[in-house]
Write a protein that holds these residues in place. Structure first.
Motif, PDB file in Angstrom:
ATOM      1  N   GLU A 284       0.825  -1.206   0.000  1.00 41.49           N
ATOM      2  CA  GLU A 284       0.000   0.000   0.000  1.00 41.49           C
ATOM      3  C   GLU A 284       0.859   1.256   0.000  1.00 41.49           C
ATOM      4  OE1 GLU A 284      -4.071  -0.319   2.076  1.00 41.49           O
ATOM      5  OE2 GLU A 284      -2.811  -1.749   3.155  1.00 41.49           O
ATOM      6  N   GLN A 285       2.027   1.206   0.624  1.00 42.67           N
ATOM      7  CA  GLN A 285       2.932   2.349   0.597  1.00 42.67           C
ATOM      8  C   GLN A 285       3.420   2.606  -0.822  1.00 42.67           C
ATOM      9  OE1 GLN A 285       6.029   1.433   3.387  1.00 42.67           O
ATOM     10  NE2 GLN A 285       4.762   1.884   5.180  1.00 42.67           N
ATOM     11  N   ARG A 286       3.738   1.539  -1.538  1.00 41.86           N
ATOM     12  CA  ARG A 286       4.197   1.702  -2.922  1.00 41.86           C
ATOM     13  C   ARG A 286       3.070   2.182  -3.827  1.00 41.86           C
ATOM     14  NH1 ARG A 286       6.783  -3.923  -4.056  1.00 41.86           N
ATOM     15  NH2 ARG A 286       5.794  -4.456  -2.077  1.00 41.86           N
ATOM     16  N   LEU A 287       1.866   1.663  -3.616  1.00 38.75           N
ATOM     17  CA  LEU A 287       0.724   2.135  -4.401  1.00 38.75           C
ATOM     18  C   LEU A 287       0.515   3.637  -4.194  1.00 38.75           C
ATOM     19  CD1 LEU A 287      -1.763  -0.784  -3.765  1.00 38.75           C
ATOM     20  CD2 LEU A 287      -0.965  -0.054  -6.012  1.00 38.75           C
ATOM     21  N   ALA A 288       0.583   4.063  -2.938  1.00 36.05           N
ATOM     22  CA  ALA A 288       0.377   5.478  -2.621  1.00 36.05           C
ATOM     23  C   ALA A 288       1.497   6.346  -3.172  1.00 36.05           C
ATOM     24  CB  ALA A 288       0.262   5.657  -1.102  1.00 36.05           C
ATOM     25  N   ALA A 289       2.720   5.827  -3.161  1.00 35.33           N
ATOM     26  CA  ALA A 289       3.869   6.626  -3.580  1.00 35.33           C
ATOM     27  C   ALA A 289       4.053   6.650  -5.091  1.00 35.33           C
ATOM     28  CB  ALA A 289       5.141   6.086  -2.922  1.00 35.33           C
ATOM     29  N   ILE A 290       3.694   5.545  -5.773  1.00 35.98           N
ATOM     30  CA  ILE A 290       4.005   5.422  -7.201  1.00 35.98           C
ATOM     31  C   ILE A 290       2.773   5.590  -8.077  1.00 35.98           C
ATOM     32  CG2 ILE A 290       4.933   3.896  -8.982  1.00 35.98           C
ATOM     33  CD1 ILE A 290       6.586   2.551  -6.766  1.00 35.98           C
ATOM     34  N   ILE A 291       1.691   4.884  -7.742  1.00 37.27           N
ATOM     35  CA  ILE A 291       0.520   4.876  -8.608  1.00 37.27           C
ATOM     36  C   ILE A 291      -0.372   6.089  -8.385  1.00 37.27           C
ATOM     37  CG2 ILE A 291      -1.535   3.598  -9.315  1.00 37.27           C
ATOM     38  CD1 ILE A 291       1.037   2.255 -10.133  1.00 37.27           C
TER      39      ILE A 291
END
Length: 228
Positions: free
Chosen positions: A9-16
């Motif tokens: 979820e951190q990567r989704l929030a940061a990248i997507i």
């Protein structure tokens, strides 16, 4: 919690999310006891497939209705359901589901085209997120099967492929192509252009009146399950 799941979820929030601007999210992160629901909302072909999420797994459900997000892919076809399941062992399965009221020769060809382009998009998103898809499963949800016959075509005709093209010898007619597509449906083994090997295909029978059905995910591993 799995390594992938804990940081996903951190990567989704940061990248997507930042790349979407005002377009809003086109994904949802789900955990049990929630279910992912794949829908076709057209009145004459309404379908609703409940996809279970096993304990210890999380699911990212993607919505690809707006194809403008993928300008680098020329194909604009999308399946109704695009799911990534991340297990407690960090194993990742992609499940692609298309809903049709009836499965016919022509619609089966369209289904496979939709699955092909949806898989390209899932692989692109997984790469951006630093994820590696271990296995792909394809599924068709339907009320009526008008493609199967009591006897299958001769398997020696060749490998069934997508979109009306196959490795045919000179002189083979269009009927042979139709029979190859039918063989793919009946045997649940699908080949897609651009990908090596066979993909496992799962038939999801819907209630003829309500258009509802259930897809058990992730399914038990099989020798037909396509590993990437």
């Amino acid at each position: 919690m799995a390594r992938h799941a804990s940081s996903l979820e951190q990567r989704l929030a940061a990248i997507i999310a930042p790349a979407l601007g005002d377009g809003g999210p086109f994904y949802e992160v789900l955990r049990p006891p929630s279910q992912a629901t794949v829908k076709e909302t057209k009145k004459d072909g309404y379908a609703e497939v409940a996809c279970t999420i096993p304990e210890g797994h999380i699911c990212i459900q993607w919505r690809f209705e707006e194809t403008g997000r993928f300008l680098f892919l020329r194909g604009d076809k999308n399946a109704d359901g695009a799911l990534l399941f991340i297990g407690p062992d960090d194993r990742i399965e992609a499940h692609i589901i298309e809903c049709k009221r009836k499965v016919t020769q022509g619609k089966w060809e369209d289904i496979l085209q939709q699955m092909r382009w949806t898989l390209y998009k899932l692989l692109a998103l997984a790469g951006v997120l630093g994820l590696s898809i271990d296995e792909v499963r394809l599924g068709t949800a339907y009320r009526f099967d008008e493609l199967s016959e009591e006897s299958s075509p001769n398997p020696t005709l060749g490998k069934p492929t997508l979109g009306g093209t196959s490795e045919r010898t000179p002189g083979e007619d269009q009927l042979s192509e139709s029979r190859l597509r039918q063989l793919a449906w009946e045997n649940d083994e699908v080949y897609l252009p651009g990908f090596d090997g066979v993909f496992r295909h799962i038939k999801i029978q819907l209630d003829e009146d309500s258009g509802r059905g259930v897809h058990q995910t992730p399914a038990p591993r099989s020798r037909f399950a396509r590993q990437l």
